[in-house]
Motif scaffolding. Structure first.
Motif, short mmCIF file in Angstrom:
data_model
loop_
_atom_site.label_atom_id
_atom_site.label_comp_id
_atom_site.label_asym_id
_atom_site.label_seq_id
_atom_site.Cartn_x
_atom_site.Cartn_y
_atom_site.Cartn_z
N VAL A 98 33.42 -66.28 27.84
CA VAL A 98 32.40 -66.64 27.03
C VAL A 98 32.97 -66.93 25.70
O VAL A 98 32.61 -68.21 25.45
CB VAL A 98 31.40 -64.84 26.71
N VAL A 99 34.19 -66.11 24.91
CA VAL A 99 34.68 -65.75 24.30
C VAL A 99 36.56 -66.64 24.00
O VAL A 99 36.71 -66.16 25.09
CB VAL A 99 35.18 -64.30 23.03
N PRO A 100 36.10 -67.68 23.68
CA PRO A 100 38.14 -67.94 23.48
C PRO A 100 39.10 -67.63 23.13
O PRO A 100 38.66 -66.49 21.75
CB PRO A 100 38.50 -69.74 23.39
N ARG A 101 39.68 -67.12 24.02
CA ARG A 101 40.67 -65.52 23.91
C ARG A 101 41.56 -65.21 24.55
O ARG A 101 41.44 -65.76 25.73
CB ARG A 101 40.04 -64.65 23.04
N GLY A 102 43.42 -65.64 24.18
CA GLY A 102 44.13 -64.93 24.82
C GLY A 102 45.25 -66.30 25.09
O GLY A 102 44.85 -67.71 24.37
N LYS A 103 46.17 -66.63 26.15
CA LYS A 103 46.89 -67.88 25.95
C LYS A 103 46.51 -68.67 27.07
O LYS A 103 45.82 -68.03 28.69
CB LYS A 103 48.55 -66.83 26.62
N VAL A 104 46.23 -69.15 27.21
CA VAL A 104 46.52 -71.08 27.55
C VAL A 104 48.18 -71.78 27.87
O VAL A 104 48.92 -72.11 26.71
CB VAL A 104 45.74 -72.61 27.01
N ARG A 105 48.48 -71.28 29.30
CA ARG A 105 49.66 -72.15 29.18
C ARG A 105 49.53 -74.12 30.01
O ARG A 105 48.62 -74.42 30.75
CB ARG A 105 50.38 -71.68 30.51
N THR A 287 39.28 -68.98 32.09
CA THR A 287 38.02 -68.84 30.75
C THR A 287 38.65 -69.58 30.22
O THR A 287 37.96 -70.56 30.71
CB THR A 287 39.78 -67.77 30.07
N ALA A 288 37.05 -68.70 29.01
CA ALA A 288 36.54 -69.58 28.65
C ALA A 288 37.94 -69.92 27.07
O ALA A 288 37.67 -71.40 26.85
CB ALA A 288 36.06 -68.41 27.21
#
Length: 307
Positions: A98-105, A287-288
């Protein structure tokens, strides 16, 4: 012994464990049953089933009171903590969708790297909880195997569990440097290419084939490259250096043509039209952060096919 203990624990019904914790906190089967909207008999039966699976009594029951046994007190402490951790993990998983967080590769070619990096700048400002890791490579990578979430790539985009959206099409044309043409002369027709040094891209071995179009007429031109490389970026650098004539994406050569570093030869002849694609994980696995990053690039990453 450890294997037996793990096996026994795996047989416990998580719903029964949760109901046991609710009974202890409510200090009553009746209160817990009312809170959960269940018959008292069901609550009692399920706690008894948990005790049977554990092989011990957790609660000491009388007609007037309910209290934890010594073993029950130990089990309750661990069960309560485990359920809280599980709830916290569930919240975090839901939040990631829901909430964009974390790593995007992300991966892209060297030629596309600057444009991708520029496009990501406002996204990173708007999404402070997201980090992006960019793998700039001209090698073909297995997206799933490398754990890639988003790719900006040309050519074949087939990948399971990924969505592909076309960003731009770009025809390929023949280019050479002014220095090379001054040294070797300018071809006037396709047949003249046989007397020239040619740079092959995406080829291997001693021969290559260009598919060339002149209006509606198609011709397959087979040649032995003076130099062959596996990517268009290196091929363009070779052509800029005066190695020979190359069939290159017009989009990546337009700036060099404007600056006079490259000249288009045989202007009436064109190669196949290529495309740049945005490839990203499907909604089922994304993910978001991945979804929002892909959506941002779809709306902001634009390439002029002639620039």
């Amino acid at each position: 012994m450890a294997a037996k203990i793990i096996g026994a624990a795996a047989q416990e019904d998580l719903n029964d464990v949760q109901l046991f914790v609710r009974v202890v906190k409510a200090e009553s089967f009746t209160a817990a049953a009312k809170e959960q909207g269940l018959p008292i008999s069901t609550v009692s039966r399920r706690v008894a089933r948990l005790e049977e699976k554990l092989g011990t009594r957790l609660l000491e029951r009388t007609t007037r009171s309910l209290r934890l046994s010594e073993t029950g007190r130990t089990y309750f402490t661990h069960a309560e903590r485990a359920l809280e951790e599980l709830a916290r993990g569930s919240r975090q998983v839901r939040e990631r969708h829901v909430v964009p967080r974390g790593k995007v590769r992300l991966t892209c070619t060297a030629a596309l790297g600057p444009a991708v990096t520029r496009a990501l700048a406002p996204y990173l400002v708007a999404q402070p909880l997201v980090t992006v890791e960019i793998d700039v490579t001209d090698r073909r990578v297995d997206l799933s195997l490398r754990g890639i979430d988003v790719a900006v790539r040309a050519g074949d985009v087939g990948a399971p569990d990924y969505v592909a959206r076309k960003l731009v099409e770009s025809p390929r044309h023949l280019f050479a440097s002014p220095a090379y043409l001054a040294r070797k002369g300018r071809p006037e027709e396709v047949a003249d290419l046989e007397a020239h040094d040619l740079v092959g891209a995406g080829t291997s071995g001693a021969s290559a084939v260009w598919e060339l179009w002149s209006g509606e007429r198609r011709r397959r031109f087979a040649f032995a490259p003076r130099l062959y490389v596996t990517d268009f970026t290196s091929a363009k650098q070779a052509v800029l250096a005066g190695v020979g004539i190359g069939l290159l994406p017009s989009r990546t050569c337009a700036e060099h043509v404007r600056s006079g570093e490259l000249v288009r030869v045989l202007p009436a002849v064109a190669g196949p039209t290529g495309a740049v694609w945005l490839v990203y994980r499907s909604r089922r696995t994304a993910t978001a952060a991945v979804r929002s990053c892909a959506e941002h690039l779809l709306t902001t990453l634009r390439f002029d096919p002639n620039a």
